[in-house]
Scaffold this motif. Structure first.
Motif, PDB file in Angstrom:
ATOM      1  N   THR A  48      -8.254 -11.246  -8.272  1.00  0.00           N
ATOM      2  CA  THR A  48      -7.776 -11.981  -9.439  1.00  0.00           C
ATOM      3  C   THR A  48      -8.828 -12.999  -9.829  1.00  0.00           C
ATOM      4  OG1 THR A  48      -6.789 -13.701  -8.120  1.00  0.00           O
ATOM      5  CG2 THR A  48      -5.419 -11.789  -8.616  1.00  0.00           C
ATOM      6  N   ASP A  49      -8.564 -13.698 -10.924  1.00  0.00           N
ATOM      7  CA  ASP A  49      -9.485 -14.749 -11.344  1.00  0.00           C
ATOM      8  C   ASP A  49      -9.012 -16.114 -10.837  1.00  0.00           C
ATOM      9  OD1 ASP A  49     -11.443 -13.264 -12.687  1.00  0.00           O
ATOM     10  OD2 ASP A  49     -10.071 -12.950 -14.337  1.00  0.00           O
ATOM     11  N   ASP A  50      -8.295 -16.134  -9.737  1.00  0.00           N
ATOM     12  CA  ASP A  50      -7.798 -17.399  -9.201  1.00  0.00           C
ATOM     13  C   ASP A  50      -8.530 -17.753  -7.915  1.00  0.00           C
ATOM     14  OD1 ASP A  50      -5.813 -17.227 -11.157  1.00  0.00           O
ATOM     15  OD2 ASP A  50      -4.692 -15.872  -9.844  1.00  0.00           O
ATOM     16  N   ILE A  51      -8.343 -19.004  -7.549  1.00  0.00           N
ATOM     17  CA  ILE A  51      -8.847 -19.416  -6.251  1.00  0.00           C
ATOM     18  C   ILE A  51      -7.987 -18.769  -5.176  1.00  0.00           C
ATOM     19  CG2 ILE A  51      -9.035 -21.403  -4.699  1.00  0.00           C
ATOM     20  CD1 ILE A  51      -9.911 -23.021  -6.998  1.00  0.00           C
ATOM     21  N   GLY A  52      -8.564 -18.484  -4.043  1.00  0.00           N
ATOM     22  CA  GLY A  52      -7.764 -17.941  -2.963  1.00  0.00           C
ATOM     23  C   GLY A  52      -8.373 -16.661  -2.474  1.00  0.00           C
ATOM     24  N   GLU A  53      -7.530 -15.832  -1.941  1.00  0.00           N
ATOM     25  CA  GLU A  53      -8.022 -14.586  -1.385  1.00  0.00           C
ATOM     26  C   GLU A  53      -8.704 -13.776  -2.454  1.00  0.00           C
ATOM     27  OE1 GLU A  53      -5.470 -12.261   1.393  1.00  0.00           O
ATOM     28  OE2 GLU A  53      -4.116 -13.900   0.904  1.00  0.00           O
ATOM     29  N   ALA A  54      -9.759 -13.116  -2.063  1.00  0.00           N
ATOM     30  CA  ALA A  54     -10.485 -12.292  -3.021  1.00  0.00           C
ATOM     31  C   ALA A  54      -9.549 -11.268  -3.614  1.00  0.00           C
ATOM     32  CB  ALA A  54     -11.657 -11.606  -2.343  1.00  0.00           C
ATOM     33  N   SER A  55      -8.789 -10.640  -2.780  1.00  0.00           N
ATOM     34  CA  SER A  55      -7.866  -9.665  -3.305  1.00  0.00           C
ATOM     35  C   SER A  55      -6.763  -9.497  -2.299  1.00  0.00           C
ATOM     36  CB  SER A  55      -8.580  -8.352  -3.569  1.00  0.00           C
ATOM     37  OG  SER A  55      -8.266  -7.426  -2.582  1.00  0.00           O
ATOM     38  N   PRO A  56      -5.533  -9.620  -2.773  1.00  0.00           N
ATOM     39  CA  PRO A  56      -4.414  -9.513  -1.844  1.00  0.00           C
ATOM     40  C   PRO A  56      -4.283  -8.103  -1.295  1.00  0.00           C
ATOM     41  CG  PRO A  56      -3.638  -9.690  -4.104  1.00  0.00           C
ATOM     42  CD  PRO A  56      -5.107  -9.902  -4.142  1.00  0.00           C
ATOM     43  N   VAL A  57      -4.732  -7.150  -2.048  1.00  0.00           N
ATOM     44  CA  VAL A  57      -4.570  -5.762  -1.645  1.00  0.00           C
ATOM     45  C   VAL A  57      -5.932  -5.129  -1.569  1.00  0.00           C
ATOM     46  CG1 VAL A  57      -3.444  -3.613  -2.155  1.00  0.00           C
ATOM     47  CG2 VAL A  57      -2.531  -5.736  -3.072  1.00  0.00           C
ATOM     48  N   GLY A  58      -6.082  -4.233  -0.628  1.00  0.00           N
ATOM     49  CA  GLY A  58      -7.219  -3.316  -0.581  1.00  0.00           C
ATOM     50  C   GLY A  58      -8.504  -3.876  -1.144  1.00  0.00           C
ATOM     51  N   LYS A  92       0.826  -1.210   0.000  1.00  0.00           N
ATOM     52  CA  LYS A  92       0.000   0.000   0.000  1.00  0.00           C
ATOM     53  C   LYS A  92       0.854   1.251   0.000  1.00  0.00           C
ATOM     54  CE  LYS A  92      -4.035  -2.191   1.862  1.00  0.00           C
ATOM     55  NZ  LYS A  92      -5.292  -2.059   2.535  1.00  0.00           N
ATOM     56  N   LEU A  93       1.961   1.185  -0.703  1.00  0.00           N
ATOM     57  CA  LEU A  93       2.839   2.350  -0.780  1.00  0.00           C
ATOM     58  C   LEU A  93       2.546   3.174  -2.017  1.00  0.00           C
ATOM     59  CD1 LEU A  93       6.113   0.504   0.224  1.00  0.00           C
ATOM     60  CD2 LEU A  93       4.846   2.145   1.619  1.00  0.00           C
ATOM     61  N   THR A  94       1.671   2.670  -2.888  1.00  0.00           N
ATOM     62  CA  THR A  94       1.324   3.414  -4.096  1.00  0.00           C
ATOM     63  C   THR A  94      -0.095   3.955  -3.932  1.00  0.00           C
ATOM     64  OG1 THR A  94       0.517   1.397  -5.094  1.00  0.00           O
ATOM     65  CG2 THR A  94       2.789   1.996  -5.577  1.00  0.00           C
ATOM     66  N   PRO A  95      -0.504   4.889  -4.794  1.00  0.00           N
ATOM     67  CA  PRO A  95      -1.858   5.443  -4.656  1.00  0.00           C
ATOM     68  C   PRO A  95      -2.914   4.344  -4.785  1.00  0.00           C
ATOM     69  CG  PRO A  95      -0.571   6.735  -6.202  1.00  0.00           C
ATOM     70  CD  PRO A  95       0.249   5.543  -5.866  1.00  0.00           C
ATOM     71  N   GLU A  96      -4.026   4.564  -4.138  1.00  0.00           N
ATOM     72  CA  GLU A  96      -5.063   3.538  -4.049  1.00  0.00           C
ATOM     73  C   GLU A  96      -5.538   3.068  -5.422  1.00  0.00           C
ATOM     74  OE1 GLU A  96      -8.101   4.587  -1.290  1.00  0.00           O
ATOM     75  OE2 GLU A  96      -9.438   3.018  -1.992  1.00  0.00           O
ATOM     76  N   ASP A  97      -5.582   4.010  -6.377  1.00  0.00           N
ATOM     77  CA  ASP A  97      -6.097   3.640  -7.684  1.00  0.00           C
ATOM     78  C   ASP A  97      -5.224   2.632  -8.419  1.00  0.00           C
ATOM     79  OD1 ASP A  97      -8.427   4.994  -7.659  1.00  0.00           O
ATOM     80  OD2 ASP A  97      -7.561   6.858  -8.432  1.00  0.00           O
ATOM     81  N   THR A  98      -4.001   2.417  -7.946  1.00  0.00           N
ATOM     82  CA  THR A  98      -3.141   1.459  -8.637  1.00  0.00           C
ATOM     83  C   THR A  98      -3.223   0.075  -8.009  1.00  0.00           C
ATOM     84  OG1 THR A  98      -1.253   1.925  -7.231  1.00  0.00           O
ATOM     85  CG2 THR A  98      -1.495   3.283  -9.188  1.00  0.00           C
ATOM     86  N   TRP A  99      -3.921  -0.035  -6.897  1.00  0.00           N
ATOM     87  CA  TRP A  99      -3.984  -1.343  -6.253  1.00  0.00           C
ATOM     88  C   TRP A  99      -4.790  -2.294  -7.119  1.00  0.00           C
ATOM     89  CZ3 TRP A  99      -5.654   0.448  -0.681  1.00  0.00           C
ATOM     90  CH2 TRP A  99      -4.630   1.251  -0.163  1.00  0.00           C
ATOM     91  N   PRO A 100      -4.325  -3.532  -7.202  1.00  0.00           N
ATOM     92  CA  PRO A 100      -5.085  -4.478  -8.009  1.00  0.00           C
ATOM     93  C   PRO A 100      -6.363  -4.898  -7.295  1.00  0.00           C
ATOM     94  CG  PRO A 100      -3.159  -5.536  -7.073  1.00  0.00           C
ATOM     95  CD  PRO A 100      -3.090  -4.095  -6.674  1.00  0.00           C
ATOM     96  N   SER A 101      -7.388  -5.222  -8.102  1.00  0.00           N
ATOM     97  CA  SER A 101      -8.611  -5.779  -7.544  1.00  0.00           C
ATOM     98  C   SER A 101      -8.445  -7.280  -7.461  1.00  0.00           C
ATOM     99  CB  SER A 101      -9.793  -5.376  -8.411  1.00  0.00           C
ATOM    100  OG  SER A 101     -10.993  -5.843  -7.836  1.00  0.00           O
TER     101      SER A 101
END
Lengths: 163, 312, 644
Positions: free
Chosen positions: A150-160, A139-148
């Motif tokens: 992924t299309d994989d199994i696992g955590e919904a989103s690693p970031v934000g 989370k060192l970059t602006p929020e708009d650059t955080w990925p949503s």
């Protein structure tokens, strides 16, 4: 209508860097591997030798970094930022610094206690994309650059996201 | 549609031509009717017969219904015939679409005879082929128009279809569903060849790459140092060459790269110059492709290309 | 034609000059910027809508020229894959959502009230809101495009390519939000048209006397009401997947990318008919004037319209034949897709019969109608081909499809529309369009269209897939592509000439009389351009062709005296019953206000803020509430009274 066009054209001058996509960075011919600076001091005029600025706040670079992060099996040790064999990347602790060139150095040089050196095996542009993604994980970059998610199994989103 | 080499494509072609001619004839008839309606001479005191006109319109509608019904029936029979291919003794090939290339896996009941390759499919003439489709990222579509119509490769939705080549030939297929930047340069080659040739190709593909153990000739030493470049530089991060330490599956399997007709997923012919150009500057050929540019010295590049060209 | 079954006798008196001046005063907008922004006059709003839609049409056309230029030569490096994918996505999205559907609805919003003899649409302020929302949504798309954030996953935005992992950045978010804007405005326009037609028809215009264009707009509006919510659902799911990390389309978590395709095409196929049916209405309503007879087979055409509308909801899967459909399912959708050719055929036969038995006149509008037959029927034939599952397997997603739907949409919608512009231009502007220049423009457009798109049939058959930014040399595609590119420039010259003709005629065309074509519908009964109150005397309708069925010795149209029915001191519209159009009551039409524009801006702000933060929704909702509260704030009770 005409006024709207002019406004649109003006806006296009300030086109969003965050959305820029640079597929062919730098000359494709041989160039020396970048060195890692230990100090920002330098003789002569300031130059952007590190060339990281174009990647750090760029949404596409983060996304490509994410793809490489999974492809090169960074996941194997750092998981989706939560850490495992290797340290967590999504926390606030950075043993070797959190600045882009410091993370670049960590990837290229490798670190004691198991971080391999990827120098020579991953091109500079790819390392910078990895750096961008790792910084997004932290989370060192602006929020708009955080990925949503992924299309994989696992955590919904690693970031934000999923706020 | 035209140039059918396979059973399915031939069936489709058989439906295509009558459809085309009948519809063209109808089109011409409609245009003639329209032209006559515009141009015909009108009598000043003409009595417009609505009833007679209605009869003509009714006849035209009835004709439309009959023709469309016949068309629907022939469509059903064609679809049945295509599905009704004999499925004995088939070759099973799993085709996976990736941005922007094709992974091709031949399955076999004997594990050692399973084969992974990329972007070039060989099939025996006259034997049914079962294609299992899947995708590793976004939706792609597999289309060899000389053999069969399209089939989408959908992530998470493995499905299969059958086809059969009835005569030998080399066909170019291209991804038909928009899959991102390099959708335009995601092609593949399908080679339909006689059974014996196919078997020979298959056996050769099963073998691992062989790096000369001792460099006797200059060529051998070039190959050896090319191999070293491959496994110490960025190549090894993404590609597999069986028989070496390179074993990553992000990019296409290169074990028999030199035997393939095309490189870069059907984008360039497999020549020394094209290969070198691709290794050094893939983004110049396929901007956005996932292969990064490689900073190699001329000597390294020459050795690497020699090595890759030895992978027959 | 029997006289209308009105309980109300036809009044002999008409409004005097003073009363007309009163009407003029209460209906005319204030001059200046405020009046411009606050207007609720359906004619002004619809004109704005049409001009904006053509503006975006031209922009998207420039995009098409860029694409054709890129494809002129193999491995051309003019655009590059990233820009190209934005261009074709924005081109498709604009043409479908920002040009075709809105422009047809806008023509409807202009003509429908005039054709049925009323003074304004049913909910004039809502109508204004619809326009502002549409404009903001369209600008969102194009400003984003100029900022290198143009949507890039195609106008169909298939997931996972448009999903969060493979579509990073705001590009597909912009797409989903643009769709939201156009949904809102399309649904608003649909409601306007349905209520206006059902409740505001002139006395005597029973349902079986409603002009076919009006019927077409009613049918279309119902289709919009059923189709748009589906794509609203889908685009909301996409936005949620992208912005908040839900899993509607994530295979790994039990989502399904095919769900997107079903939802999208359940809307997407009716969408084609939402564009095409108004165009058929335009044809049916132009032909009487152009052939000097009533259109042949009014009930047949009407049944065909309704039949098309129903069937169009049953054939969406033919967009997905290549996705692997079970045979029985495939056959069902093939049958439906083949069947929909029947009502379309019925309409075409009826029109040919009209021309056959009429006395056609070769105006520019007639040129475009003949061009429609020539082009659209080819598109219809190729449509029948791709209804078949096996043929579609070969033709799907190839350039054959590009050729097919451009034949259908340019032939079936743009040509009738351009013809309609020539036909109704005198009514809207009070000036005639140049026939000579119109003919030249027509031939350029016609030739360009065919030279551009006919070769694409062959390209598709020879294996060239759609949506490619380039192609390799040596595949036999070069000549056909170059021909298509040359054709596209000829087409562009045609469109430019058309625009030039329209602008020049607007400024310096010959003045038009109230009814230059001797047409049959009510809009020709009033002056050109129509006054703000449209009709001084609300017309009374005696038959399907009110302008042709007047009693000898009567004026152009018999009027229902406003003195008896409506108060000319106020903005009033006459309400009639749904089926028989008997006078039912009168309705106070709202005054101009800037609130719809403010509400539009608030909605726009809220939706655009949602692109960046989920907080856009709650905060935006409050902001939207303010103008809506003011809008709904009770004012002086309106004078509501029964006519009798």
């Amino acid at each position: 209508m005409k006024r709207l066009v002019i406004v649109a054209l003006l806006l296009s001058i300030a086109a969003c860097d965050r959305e820029a996509r640079e597929y062919r960075p730098g000359p494709p011919t041989a160039s020396p591997a970048p060195f890692v600076r230990q100090t920002p001091l330098q003789p002569g005029a300031p130059t952007d030798l590190l060339g990281s600025a174009a990647y750090q706040e760029n949404r596409w670079a983060v996304s490509e970094g994410q793809r490489l992060y999974n492809g090169f099996n960074c996941v194997g040790c750092h998981a989706n930022g939560g850490g495992g064999i290797g340290p967590a990347l999504a926390d606030r602790k950075w043993k070797y610094g959190s600045e882009p060139d410091q993370i670049f150095a960590t990837i290229v040089e490798g670190r004691a206690e198991g971080m391999p050196s990827f120098g020579g095996k991953i091109g500079n542009a790819e390392v910078w994309r990895l750096v961008a993604y790792v910084r997004a994980l932290g989370k060192l970059t602006p929020e708009d650059t955080w990925p949503s998610r992924t299309d994989d199994i696992g955590e919904a989103s690693p970031v934000g996201n999923g706020q | 549609m035209t140039d059918a080499f396979g059973r399915q494509a031939a069936l489709i072609e058989r439906l295509w031509w009558p459809t085309l001619w009948v519809l063209t004839a109808i089109y011409i008839a409609v245009m003639i009717a329209l032209a006559y309606a515009m141009l015909r001479r009108r009598h000043v005191d003409e009595v417009k017969s609505e009833v007679r006109t209605a009869r003509w319109v009714g006849a035209a509608i009835a004709g439309t219904v009959v023709i469309l019904f016949a068309y629907f029936i022939s469509d059903l029979f064609t679809a049945r015939a295509i599905a009704g291919i004999e499925r004995k003794d088939g070759v099973t090939i799993e085709v996976t679409g990736l941005q922007w290339w094709w992974r091709v896996e031949y399955s076999d009941s004997v594990p050692e005879r399973r084969l992974t390759t990329a972007n070039e499919i060989h099939i025996p003439v006259g034997r049914p082929v079962r294609i299992i489709t899947s995708s590793a990222d976004v939706i792609h579509s597999f289309w060899i128009r000389e053999l069969h119509g399209k089939r989408d490769l959908i992530p998470g939705d493995k499905s299969e279809f059958w086809l059969r080549a009835d005569s030998a030939g080399v066909f170019r297929g291209q991804c038909a569903e928009f899959c991102g930047l390099e959708h335009a340069k995601m092609a593949l080659v399908v080679v339909a060849e006689p059974e014996a040739q196919f078997q020979a190709w298959y056996d050769r593909q099963l073998s691992a790459a062989r790096v000369p153990p001792v460099a006797v000739t200059r060529a051998d030493s070039l190959i050896r140092s090319g191999h070293d470049v491959f496994v110490t530089k960025a190549c090894v991060m993404c590609h597999t060459i069986r028989g070496t330490t390179a074993g990553s599956s992000i990019g296409p399997d290169l074990t028999h790269l030199a035997s393939r007709r095309m490189i870069a997923a059907g984008t360039r012919t497999n020549t020394r110059g094209n290969l070198a150009g691709w290794v050094v500057d893939p983004q110049g050929i396929k901007p956005g492709a996932l292969m990064p540019p490689n900073n190699l010295t001329p000597a390294e590049l020459e050795a690497l290309i020699s090595f890759l060209e030895s992978l027959k | 034609m029997t006289s209308p079954e009105l309980t109300h006798p036809v009044p002999p008196t008409r409004l005097d000059d003073e009363e007309v001046a009163n009407l003029e005063e209460v209906w005319t907008d204030r001059p200046g910027l405020y009046g411009f922004l606050a207007t609720v006059d359906h004619k002004r709003i619809a004109t704005r809508y049409i001009v904006s839609a053509f503006f975006f049409f031209a922009l998207a056309g420039v995009g098409a020229l860029m694409m054709r230029t890129q494809l002129a030569l193999p491995e051309n490096r003019l655009l590059g894959p990233d820009f190209y994918r934005q261009v074709f996505t924005v081109h498709g999205t604009t043409m479908m959502f920002i040009f075709a559907v809105p422009v047809m609805q806008a023509v409807g919003l202009y003509l429908v009230p005039l054709m049925i003899g009323t003074r304004n649409v049913a909910f004039p302020r809502l109508n204004a809101l619809g326009f502002w929302v549409y404009l903001i949504g369209s600008l969102l798309l194009w400003v984003s495009f100029f900022m290198n954030t143009g949507p890039d996953a195609g106008w169909f935005s298939y997931v996972p390519l448009a999903g969060p992992e493979y579509g990073p950045g705001k590009r597909s978010d912009v797409w989903a939000q643009t769709i939201t804007f156009t949904e809102i405005s399309a649904i608003i326009s649909a409601i306007e048209i349905i209520v206006t037609v059902f409740k505001q028809r002139a006395p005597g215009m029973t349902l079986n006397r409603v002009p076919l264009f009006v019927w077409a707009m009613v049918v279309t509006s119902f289709m919009v009401l059923f189709a748009m919510p589906t794509v609203a659902t889908a685009s909301a799911m996409l936005a949620l997947d992208r912005l908040v990390g839900t899993h509607f389309f994530n295979v790994a978590e039990g989502g399904d990318p095919l769900l997107w395709q079903h939802l999208f095409w359940f809307f997407g196929h009716p969408e084609v008919y939402i564009i095409f049916i108004p165009a058929t209405g335009l044809i049916s309503s132009m032909l009487p004037a152009l052939t000097r007879r009533e259109v042949f087979g009014y009930p047949l055409i009407l049944m065909a319209l309704v039949g098309t509308a129903f069937m169009s909801f049953g054939l969406w899967v033919h967009h997905m034949f290549a996705a692997g459909i079970p045979m029985l399912g495939g056959s069902f959708f093939t049958a439906a897709s083949v069947m929909i050719a029947i009502p379309t055929g019925v309409q075409i036969f009826c029109w040919i019969a009209t021309i056959w038995t009429g006395r056609p006149r070769l105006t520019v509008a007639m040129h475009y109608l003949l061009g429609f037959f020539f082009i659209f029927v080819i598109g219809g034939m190729t449509g029948v081909m791709i209804a078949s599952v096996p043929l579609d397997w070969q033709l799907h997603d190839s350039f054959f499809i590009v050729a097919h739907f451009h034949y259908v949409l340019i032939g079936g919608a743009v040509f009738p529309l351009l013809g309609a512009v020539h036909h109704w231009f005198p009514k809207v502007t009070g000036r005639m369009m140049s026939e000579k220049l119109g003919r030249i423009a027509f031939w350029f457009t016609f030739a360009g269209m065919n030279i551009t798109f006919f070769p694409m049939h062959f390209l598709g058959i020879y294996g060239m897939p759609r949506r490619v930014y380039t192609y390799l040399d040596g595949l036999g595609w070069n000549g056909l592509n170059l021909t298509a590119t040359i054709g596209s420039y000829i087409l562009a010259v045609g469109v430019l000439l058309f625009v030039f003709n329209a602008v020049r005629s607007r400024l310096a065309g010959a003045p038009a009389s109230a009814d230059p074509w001797g047409a049959d519908t009510l809009e020709w009964a009033t002056s050109s351009p129509p006054p703000s109150y449209a009709f001084a005397n609300i017309p009374i309708v005696h038959g399907r062709s009110p302008m042709w069925t007047r009693e000898p010795g009567e004026g152009a149209v018999t009027g229902l005296d406003s003195k008896e029915s409506l108060d000319e001191q106020q903005r009033m519209t006459l309400i009639t019953s749904v089926i028989d159009a008997r006078p039912d009551g009168r309705h106070k039409d709202p005054n101009p206000t800037i609130l719809p524009m403010l509400a539009g801006l608030a909605i726009g702000g809220a939706l655009i803020a949602c692109l960046f933060t989920p907080w856009g929704l709650p905060i935006g909702s409050v902001l939207v509430l303010i103008p809506l509260l003011l809008w709904g704030y009770p004012h002086k009770p309106a004078a509501e009274a029964e006519v009798e």
